[in-house]
Design a protein around this motif. Structure first.
Motif, PDB file in Angstrom:
ATOM      1  N   PRO A  43      34.990  49.407  34.578  1.00 13.30           N
ATOM      2  CA  PRO A  43      34.444  48.833  35.814  1.00 13.30           C
ATOM      3  C   PRO A  43      35.120  49.431  37.049  1.00 13.30           C
ATOM      4  O   PRO A  43      36.287  49.805  36.996  1.00 13.30           O
ATOM      5  CB  PRO A  43      34.782  47.348  35.709  1.00 13.30           C
ATOM      6  N   GLU A  44      34.349  49.510  38.139  1.00 11.16           N
ATOM      7  CA  GLU A  44      34.897  50.024  39.402  1.00 11.16           C
ATOM      8  C   GLU A  44      35.840  49.004  40.023  1.00 11.16           C
ATOM      9  O   GLU A  44      36.849  49.348  40.610  1.00 11.16           O
ATOM     10  CB  GLU A  44      33.766  50.252  40.405  1.00 11.16           C
ATOM     11  N   GLU A  45      35.446  47.755  39.893  1.00 13.00           N
ATOM     12  CA  GLU A  45      36.172  46.656  40.522  1.00 13.00           C
ATOM     13  C   GLU A  45      37.301  46.188  39.621  1.00 13.00           C
ATOM     14  O   GLU A  45      37.134  46.089  38.411  1.00 13.00           O
ATOM     15  CB  GLU A  45      35.217  45.468  40.720  1.00 13.00           C
ATOM     16  N   ALA A  46      38.440  45.868  40.205  1.00 15.17           N
ATOM     17  CA  ALA A  46      39.531  45.301  39.416  1.00 15.17           C
ATOM     18  C   ALA A  46      39.103  43.932  38.908  1.00 15.17           C
ATOM     19  O   ALA A  46      38.463  43.181  39.636  1.00 15.17           O
ATOM     20  CB  ALA A  46      40.773  45.160  40.279  1.00 15.17           C
ATOM     21  N   PRO A  47      39.439  43.606  37.667  1.00 15.39           N
ATOM     22  CA  PRO A  47      39.014  42.318  37.108  1.00 15.39           C
ATOM     23  C   PRO A  47      39.932  41.171  37.520  1.00 15.39           C
ATOM     24  O   PRO A  47      40.026  40.180  36.816  1.00 15.39           O
ATOM     25  CB  PRO A  47      39.077  42.566  35.600  1.00 15.39           C
ATOM     26  N   THR A  94      42.197  39.295  41.182  1.00 13.01           N
ATOM     27  CA  THR A  94      42.604  39.341  42.590  1.00 13.01           C
ATOM     28  C   THR A  94      44.130  39.395  42.619  1.00 13.01           C
ATOM     29  O   THR A  94      44.773  39.215  41.584  1.00 13.01           O
ATOM     30  CB  THR A  94      42.179  38.058  43.322  1.00 13.01           C
ATOM     31  N   GLN A 113      44.043  50.174  38.745  1.00 14.77           N
ATOM     32  CA  GLN A 113      43.503  49.043  39.499  1.00 14.77           C
ATOM     33  C   GLN A 113      44.592  48.043  39.881  1.00 14.77           C
ATOM     34  O   GLN A 113      44.568  47.491  40.975  1.00 14.77           O
ATOM     35  CB  GLN A 113      42.375  48.390  38.713  1.00 14.77           C
ATOM     36  N   VAL A 136      45.241  47.106  43.897  1.00 11.95           N
ATOM     37  CA  VAL A 136      45.227  45.730  44.392  1.00 11.95           C
ATOM     38  C   VAL A 136      46.600  45.367  44.963  1.00 11.95           C
ATOM     39  O   VAL A 136      46.731  44.764  46.031  1.00 11.95           O
ATOM     40  CB  VAL A 136      44.835  44.761  43.249  1.00 11.95           C
TER      41      VAL A 136
END
Ligand code: ARG
Length: 589
Positions: free
Chosen positions: A192-196, A198, A243, A247
């Motif tokens: 995935p592009e987005e970190a899973p 926060t 990732q 973040v």
């Protein structure tokens, strides 16, 4: 430009020479007895031995060569053989004018500037910045600004902790919670592009993983395996690690920015890893390292050691590299990329042994040149009022952000009550003043000492505090603002300083004249607390001058403009100092 002390020393040396003595004895220093004089020369005491004469006789001979005020100062020989020096007012005023015209405002510039890397901050990825990291950031930032102010070419490097077991722990914990994610799937190559997660999830994950690994052997083994796989380049773990880094770095930058701390380089422990294999081979091939019980070590003890310096471990018996390996490899990398003349580490003093071992290893291996300076500026612990390491009220680790928020909250109230600031500016002003409170509270102590973080004391507008320094600057700005526009412009541009008319005015002028020495002294000792001591004295003398002198209502226009000019030079000196300490003054407070 020559500092005021050099200028007086120069004339003193001529006098020694004219009296038939070696001019080297003419060196002058700031007086130990400000009640008696401003500067002093102790050279006659030293010369007495060489010339087999009474020191007083020599002091007397030298003073006879001087002409009083035309030299810029008056000198007096006192028993047993000191020479007491008082500057003349016209000389002092002329010196301040020379400062005003100097592009560096009298701060001495290195004739051979050095390339310096400063390693400070040292936060660890995925762990919240806590107060332990505060000192590294605050002291390091100031040391960077000070070394830069004297003309060196300086790079600040955050040296992010992004390697080792902590990363394996996070990966393992995530795998337990979200085993379905692509990172953990055998053979997967798309992620995935987005970190899973926060940043707050990340910050909760690490302590959970760390706690579990202490109780659960199998879990710990899993984390170690994950660390190993990451280090071998496992694609899923590498993607996840990237990732975590992204973040975490975004959050760190936000926190540092709030503290006015900026890094030129965001390099990290992992950047040094590619250098390790060749480093290890080389240390082995040249016989610098040896095997001891399966571990690869470098002997670094020296005959003159007062206490035992154990060998520096380069590889553990299982072949894994460790903290010292990373630091050695980082030096290899820094020499290759930047070839610095000096590397300064602003790190907790409890790591002193580590740095002795690392520095000796790189010297022994010839990784740095013999003349390359390696310096560890070790700082002490920040304690709470109970004298124990600073904690939250319920005993947890205090996050830097929360600490700052609490202080800003209090400060906002204070500033609102003072009513000098428009309501909508109160918060922003409180931020500036709070950062000054926290930084000055830290920097005014000698770095190597432990200190007590006392919020009430640090945020007070009186005493040796950041807010007091800012308050003084704001006061000067306000007087300058109140001066008639024509006066202010004259003072700023073409006004000339008159000789001081009072003791208070002279004291203030002498303080300003001492700026260059204060900054250079702080540089030589890598000691921001010297800037604090200087600026505190300046603020005190400035307030005294302000209380004792009718400035705006002075009828003699030439004198009034001279006062204003003096105030604007004092402001410049103070602003230069707080910039070196790493904070700023608001317009009002
Ligand atoms: N990350 C380390 C820690 O939290 C500090 C790193 C200091 N710098 C260094 N080059 N070792 O203890």
């Amino acid at each position: 430009m020559k500092s005021i002390m050099e200028q007086i020393s120069g004339r003193m040396k001529e006098a020694f020479s004219a009296a038939g003595y070696d001019p080297k004895y003419g060196e002058v220093k700031v007086s130990d007895r400000p009640d008696l004089c401003e500067y002093q020369c102790n050279g006659a005491m030293a010369a007495a031995k060489a010339y087999h004469k009474a020191p007083f006789q020599i002091a007397d001979d030298v003073v006879a060569q001087l002409n009083g005020e035309t030299d810029g100062f008056t000198a007096e020989a006192v028993r047993p053989g000191f020479i007491n020096i008082r500057t003349g007012g016209a000389f002092l005023a002329a010196y301040l004018e020379e400062m005003a015209a100097d592009p560096h405002f009298s701060v001495p510039q290195e004739t051979e500037p050095k390339k310096i890397v400063i390693d400070y901050g040292g936060p660890n990825v995925a762990k919240p910045l806590h107060v332990g990291h505060l000192r590294a950031a605050v002291i390091g930032e100031s040391v960077k600004r000070i070394t830069r102010a004297v003309g060196n070419d300086v790079l600040g490097d955050v040296h992010l902790g992004d390697w080792g077991l902590q990363m394996g722990l996070i990966i393992t914990e995530l795998k337990h919670r979200r085993g379905d994610l692509a990172y953990f799937r055998e053979g997967a190559s798309e992620f995935p592009e987005e970190a899973p997660f926060t940043i707050s999830e990340l910050e909760e994950i690490y302590p959970a993983a760390s706690a579990r690994s202490k109780e659960d052997e199998a879990y710990k083994a899993e984390a170690m395996e994950a660390t190993h796989l990451l280090q071998m380049g496992h694609p899923g773990y590498t993607a996840l690690w990237n990732q975590i880094l992204a973040v975490s770095v975004a959050d760190l930058k936000r926190n540092y920015e709030r503290l006015n701390v900026t890094f030129d380089l965001w390099k990290s422990e992992s950047d040094a890893q590619p250098y390790i294999p060749a480093l290890v081979e080389d240390l082995k091939a040249r016989g610098i390292a040896r095997y001891d019980d399966g571990a690869l070590v470098v002997d670094v003890s020296e005959e003159t050691d007062k206490k035992e310096i154990p060998p520096c471990i380069v590889l553990k018996s299982d072949g894994a590299s460790l903290y010292s390996t990373t630091d050695i490899a980082t030096i290899v990398e820094r020499m290759k990329l930047f070839a610095p003349d000096e590397i300064i580490y602003v790190v907790d003093k409890r790591q002193a042994m580590h740095f002795v071992q690392v520095f000796r290893t790189v010297r022994k291996a010839g990784i740095v040149k013999p003349e390359t300076e390696l310096v560890h500026v070790g700082f002490g612990t920040m304690n709470g009022r109970d004298g124990k390491p600073f904690k939250t009220r319920d005993g947890g680790v205090m996050r830097l952000e929360i600490l700052l928020d609490e202080i800003v909250e209090e400060m906002t109230k204070k500033i609102r009550d003072n009513k000098n600031v428009r309501a909508e500016d109160a918060r922003r002003t409180a931020e500036l003043v709070s950062v000054a409170a926290v930084k000055y509270g830290d920097l005014s102590n000698q770095a190597a000492k432990d200190y007590v973080f006392d919020t009430d004391k640090f945020t007070s507008f009186e005493g040796n505090t950041g807010p007091y320094i800012l308050y003084t600057i704001v006061r000067v700005k306000s007087i300058l603002g109140k001066a008639e526009a024509a006066d202010a412009a004259a003072a700023e541009e073409k006004g000339t300083l008159l000789a001081p008319a009072s003791d208070a005015e002279k004291a203030l002028m002498l303080d300003i004249a001492g700026l260059g020495q204060a900054v250079y002294g702080a540089y030589e000792e890598l000691a921001p607390h010297r800037i604090c001591a200087y600026v505190y004295q300046l603020a005190n003398d400035l307030n005294r001058f302000y209380h004792e002198t009718k400035i705006l209502s002075e009828e003699d226009a030439v004198r009034r403009i001279s006062y204003l000019r003096l105030l604007s030079l004092a402001r410049r000196a103070m602003e230069l100092c707080i910039d070196l300490l790493g904070f700023e003054a608001p317009e009002h407070m």
